[in-house]
Design a protein around this motif. Structure first.
Motif, short mmCIF file in Angstrom:
data_model
loop_
_atom_site.label_atom_id
_atom_site.label_comp_id
_atom_site.label_asym_id
_atom_site.label_seq_id
_atom_site.Cartn_x
_atom_site.Cartn_y
_atom_site.Cartn_z
N ALA A 1 0.84 -1.21 0.00
CA ALA A 1 0.00 0.00 0.00
C ALA A 1 0.87 1.26 0.00
CB ALA A 1 -0.93 -0.01 1.21
N PHE A 2 1.96 1.23 0.76
CA PHE A 2 2.86 2.38 0.83
C PHE A 2 3.53 2.64 -0.51
CE2 PHE A 2 6.93 4.42 1.85
CZ PHE A 2 6.45 5.56 2.48
N GLN A 3 3.94 1.58 -1.22
CA GLN A 3 4.57 1.75 -2.53
C GLN A 3 3.62 2.40 -3.54
OE1 GLN A 3 7.68 1.27 -3.70
NE2 GLN A 3 8.37 0.79 -1.64
N VAL A 4 2.37 1.97 -3.51
CA VAL A 4 1.37 2.57 -4.41
C VAL A 4 1.18 4.04 -4.05
CG1 VAL A 4 -1.06 2.53 -5.08
CG2 VAL A 4 0.21 0.39 -4.87
N GLN A 5 1.05 4.32 -2.76
CA GLN A 5 0.89 5.71 -2.31
C GLN A 5 2.10 6.54 -2.70
OE1 GLN A 5 1.03 6.31 1.89
NE2 GLN A 5 0.42 8.45 1.76
N ALA A 6 3.30 6.02 -2.50
CA ALA A 6 4.52 6.75 -2.81
C ALA A 6 4.62 7.06 -4.30
CB ALA A 6 5.74 5.98 -2.35
N ALA A 7 4.22 6.11 -5.14
CA ALA A 7 4.26 6.34 -6.59
C ALA A 7 3.29 7.46 -6.98
CB ALA A 7 3.93 5.05 -7.33
N VAL A 8 2.09 7.43 -6.42
CA VAL A 8 1.10 8.46 -6.74
C VAL A 8 1.56 9.83 -6.23
CG1 VAL A 8 -1.26 9.24 -6.29
CG2 VAL A 8 -0.83 6.85 -6.86
N VAL A 9 2.05 9.87 -5.01
CA VAL A 9 2.52 11.13 -4.43
C VAL A 9 3.71 11.68 -5.21
CG1 VAL A 9 3.64 12.13 -2.39
CG2 VAL A 9 1.61 10.72 -2.13
N SER A 10 4.63 10.81 -5.61
CA SER A 10 5.79 11.25 -6.39
C SER A 10 5.36 11.81 -7.74
CB SER A 10 6.75 10.07 -6.58
OG SER A 10 7.83 10.45 -7.37
N PHE A 11 4.41 11.15 -8.37
CA PHE A 11 3.90 11.60 -9.66
C PHE A 11 3.27 12.99 -9.52
CE2 PHE A 11 0.50 11.66 -12.90
CZ PHE A 11 1.27 11.49 -14.03
N ILE A 12 2.45 13.17 -8.50
CA ILE A 12 1.78 14.44 -8.27
C ILE A 12 2.78 15.52 -7.86
CG2 ILE A 12 0.13 15.64 -6.77
CD1 ILE A 12 -1.48 12.98 -6.77
N ALA A 13 3.75 15.14 -7.02
CA ALA A 13 4.74 16.11 -6.53
C ALA A 13 5.60 16.66 -7.68
CB ALA A 13 5.63 15.48 -5.47
N SER A 14 5.91 15.82 -8.66
CA SER A 14 6.72 16.32 -9.79
C SER A 14 5.97 17.40 -10.55
CB SER A 14 7.12 15.18 -10.70
OG SER A 14 6.01 14.66 -11.38
N PHE A 15 4.67 17.21 -10.75
CA PHE A 15 3.89 18.24 -11.43
C PHE A 15 3.68 19.46 -10.54
CE2 PHE A 15 2.79 14.59 -14.07
CZ PHE A 15 3.09 15.13 -15.31
N GLN A 16 3.53 19.24 -9.24
CA GLN A 16 3.39 20.36 -8.32
C GLN A 16 4.66 21.21 -8.31
OE1 GLN A 16 0.58 21.23 -6.64
NE2 GLN A 16 1.67 23.08 -6.08
N THR A 17 5.81 20.54 -8.37
CA THR A 17 7.08 21.27 -8.43
C THR A 17 7.15 22.10 -9.71
OG1 THR A 17 8.18 19.52 -7.18
CG2 THR A 17 9.59 21.00 -8.43
N ALA A 18 6.69 21.53 -10.81
CA ALA A 18 6.68 22.28 -12.07
C ALA A 18 5.77 23.49 -11.99
CB ALA A 18 6.26 21.36 -13.22
N VAL A 19 4.60 23.33 -11.38
CA VAL A 19 3.66 24.43 -11.23
C VAL A 19 4.25 25.51 -10.32
CG1 VAL A 19 1.42 25.09 -10.28
CG2 VAL A 19 1.60 23.08 -11.73
N ASN A 20 4.85 25.08 -9.21
CA ASN A 20 5.47 26.05 -8.29
C ASN A 20 6.56 26.83 -8.99
OD1 ASN A 20 3.79 25.18 -6.28
ND2 ASN A 20 5.29 23.93 -5.27
#
Length: 176
Positions: free
Chosen positions: A157-176
């Motif tokens: 469950a943690f690996q799935v969560q980490a993959a989703v969070v990492s995917f979202i965080a990369s786009f959030q970093t781009a937006v920031n």
């Protein structure tokens, strides 16, 4: 790991192998911080997002390949994730080396800059250690009271969560 965790005695070699792969992966991630920071500082968000998506895709490929491999799945999973970490870190290093000619390695650092960096690193380390204690403390408690199966379920469950969070965080970093 060898004295406090609950695991079947015949799996000691696999557990120790996973531990070693995890340590090496952690060191690679720590060494990669300057390269990630360089890409972000130069605002090359497309490259950052592409490399992150590649990382997540390779991790997904590892999970999809795992059932088709005849060796020990736990040790193979850990080793394949380590290989993914090495590949992604090499890509970061090569990208920074060839894209940013003004960035180079230097041992000489001024005292003022060194003190600022040390303060930042100290607080960053403190915060990250609190996070590690939180997550790994939970793993130890789950292992003590629930055993290996509960730990494995939480890790999936943690690996799935980490993959989703990492995917979202990369786009959030781009937006920031």
């Amino acid at each position: 790991v060898m004295h406090q965790l609950n695991y079947p005695p015949e799996r000691a070699d696999a557990v120790f192998g996973v531990y070693q792969c995890s340590l090496i992966s952690a060191m690679l991630m720590i060494l990669n911080v300057p390269f990630n920071s360089t890409i972000i500082a130069h605002e090359k968000m497309t490259a950052f997002a592409v490399i992150t998506i590649l990382d997540i895709t390779l991790q997904l490929l590892v999970v999809l390949l795992l059932p088709h491999i005849e060796t020990d799945h736990l040790l193979t999973y850990a080793f394949m994730l380590l290989i993914v970490q090495v590949i992604v870190r090499i890509i970061y290093v090569l990208y920074c080396r060839y894209k940013f000619r003004d960035v180079h390695f230097s041992i000489h650092v001024g005292k003022k800059v060194f003190v600022k960096m040390l303060k930042f690193a100290g607080w960053s380390t403190f915060g990250n250690m609190a996070l590690v204690c939180n997550t790994q403390g939970l793993n130890l408690v789950l292992n003590a009271f629930g055993g290996v199966v509960v730990n494995a379920a939480r890790e999936i469950a943690f690996q799935v969560q980490a993959a989703v969070v990492s995917f979202i965080a990369s786009f959030q970093t781009a937006v920031n």
